[in-house]
Design an enzyme around this catalytic site. Structure first.
Site, mmCIF file in Angstrom:
data_model
loop_
_atom_site.group_PDB
_atom_site.id
_atom_site.type_symbol
_atom_site.label_atom_id
_atom_site.label_comp_id
_atom_site.label_asym_id
_atom_site.label_seq_id
_atom_site.Cartn_x
_atom_site.Cartn_y
_atom_site.Cartn_z
ATOM 1 N N ASP A 30 0.854 -1.194 0.000
ATOM 2 C CA ASP A 30 0.000 0.000 0.000
ATOM 3 C C ASP A 30 0.885 1.239 0.000
ATOM 4 O OD1 ASP A 30 -3.225 0.490 0.963
ATOM 5 O OD2 ASP A 30 -1.839 2.189 1.104
ATOM 6 N N ILE A 31 0.500 2.246 -0.794
ATOM 7 C CA ILE A 31 1.294 3.472 -0.918
ATOM 8 C C ILE A 31 1.272 4.277 0.383
ATOM 9 C CG2 ILE A 31 -0.498 5.064 -1.775
ATOM 10 C CD1 ILE A 31 1.526 5.838 -4.008
ATOM 11 N N ASN A 85 -12.901 -3.478 2.440
ATOM 12 C CA ASN A 85 -13.874 -2.397 2.558
ATOM 13 C C ASN A 85 -14.836 -2.491 1.378
ATOM 14 O OD1 ASN A 85 -12.532 -1.302 4.846
ATOM 15 N ND2 ASN A 85 -11.071 -0.270 3.508
ATOM 16 N N GLY A 91 -15.169 2.914 3.738
ATOM 17 C CA GLY A 91 -13.778 3.306 3.494
ATOM 18 C C GLY A 91 -13.223 2.873 2.153
ATOM 19 N N GLN A 92 -14.054 2.254 1.313
ATOM 20 C CA GLN A 92 -13.520 1.851 0.004
ATOM 21 C C GLN A 92 -13.290 3.100 -0.851
ATOM 22 O OE1 GLN A 92 -15.839 -1.011 -2.265
ATOM 23 N NE2 GLN A 92 -14.163 -1.318 -3.735
ATOM 24 N N SER A 93 -12.095 3.216 -1.373
ATOM 25 C CA SER A 93 -11.754 4.378 -2.211
ATOM 26 C C SER A 93 -11.329 3.954 -3.609
ATOM 27 C CB SER A 93 -10.647 5.207 -1.553
ATOM 28 O OG SER A 93 -9.489 4.430 -1.373
ATOM 29 N N HIS A 98 -10.327 -5.653 -3.410
ATOM 30 C CA HIS A 98 -8.989 -5.970 -2.891
ATOM 31 C C HIS A 98 -9.070 -6.247 -1.397
ATOM 32 C CE1 HIS A 98 -9.698 -1.630 -2.616
ATOM 33 N NE2 HIS A 98 -9.028 -1.675 -1.478
ATOM 34 N N HIS A 100 -6.833 -5.898 2.155
ATOM 35 C CA HIS A 100 -5.674 -5.320 2.839
ATOM 36 C C HIS A 100 -5.158 -6.399 3.789
ATOM 37 C CE1 HIS A 100 -6.796 -0.936 2.129
ATOM 38 N NE2 HIS A 100 -7.949 -1.533 1.881
HETATM 39 P P1 5GP Z 1 -9.627 1.106 -0.018
HETATM 40 O O1 5GP Z 1 -9.681 2.468 0.629
HETATM 41 O O2 5GP Z 1 -10.325 1.146 -1.363
HETATM 42 O O3 5GP Z 1 -10.065 -0.038 0.831
HETATM 43 O O4 5GP Z 1 -8.091 0.816 -0.284
HETATM 44 C C1 5GP Z 1 -7.374 1.434 -1.296
HETATM 45 C C2 5GP Z 1 -5.944 1.487 -0.855
HETATM 46 O O5 5GP Z 1 -5.158 1.768 -1.988
HETATM 47 C C3 5GP Z 1 -5.634 2.590 0.167
HETATM 48 O O6 5GP Z 1 -5.148 1.992 1.359
HETATM 49 C C4 5GP Z 1 -4.597 3.449 -0.520
HETATM 50 O O7 5GP Z 1 -3.574 3.888 0.350
HETATM 51 C C5 5GP Z 1 -4.052 2.538 -1.604
HETATM 52 N N1 5GP Z 1 -3.595 3.236 -2.789
HETATM 53 C C6 5GP Z 1 -4.196 4.295 -3.405
HETATM 54 N N2 5GP Z 1 -3.504 4.652 -4.497
HETATM 55 C C7 5GP Z 1 -2.429 3.816 -4.573
HETATM 56 C C8 5GP Z 1 -1.337 3.696 -5.495
HETATM 57 O O8 5GP Z 1 -1.216 4.429 -6.476
HETATM 58 N N3 5GP Z 1 -0.433 2.720 -5.235
HETATM 59 C C9 5GP Z 1 -0.538 1.873 -4.163
HETATM 60 N N4 5GP Z 1 0.423 0.967 -4.013
HETATM 61 N N5 5GP Z 1 -1.567 1.957 -3.283
HETATM 62 C C10 5GP Z 1 -2.497 2.908 -3.484
#
Ligand code: 5GP
Ligand code: ZN
Length: 112
Positions: A30-31, A85, A91-93, A98, A100
């Site tokens: 994760d970034i 999420n 919290g899904q963005s 996917h 975590h």
């Molecule tokens: P969500 O919020 O959808 O459950 O998780 C998305 C995750 O993707 C977040 O934890 C966010 O930090 C990670 N993320 C967003 N953009 C990037 C990216 O460009 N590269 C990587 N490696 N992770 C990313």
């Protein structure tokens, strides 16, 4: 291909710190890590969220969990958490399903 960040990472159009990959999945760091180990496990197949997965995805989803356990073991983690999420309110963005994989520090319960 949909205009999707994780599809682009899967296709290696956007760089990431890859952990492992096989014919069905790509795993990368994760970034913005929320724990010392924070790996995203992403199916190559674009499924926007778990509530949109279908019966035909059942094997894929099961294999995703097995892969998470393998990555955790390879990282030397005894205790770890798998988070998914589903939906913005949770919290899904990124709308490409996917998991975590989080570990390497004490994990509180319940999550926020
Ligand atoms: P969500 O919020 O959808 O459950 O998780 C998305 C995750 O993707 C977040 O934890 C966010 O930090 C990670 N993320 C967003 N953009 C990037 C990216 O460009 N590269 C990587 N490696 N992770 C990313
Ligand atoms: Zn996608």
């Amino acid at each position: 291909m949909p205009d999707c960040l994780f599809c682009r990472i899967v296709a290696r159009e956007i760089p990431a710190q890859y952990v492992c990959e096989d014919e069905d999945f790509v795993a990368f760091r994760d970034i913005s890590p929320k724990a010392p180990t924070h790996v995203l496990i992403v199916p190559r197949k674009h499924i926007p969220k778990l509530s949109q997965a279908s019966e035909e995805d059942v094997t894929l989803l099961g294999r995703m969990q097995r892969l998470a356990a393998r990555i955790a073991a390879e990282a030397g983690l005894e205790s770890w958490r798998l988070v998914l999420n589903n939906g913005r309110g949770a919290g899904q963005s990124v709308f490409h399903l996917h998991y975590h994989l989080l570990g390497g520090r004490p994990l509180l319960w319940p999550p926020g």
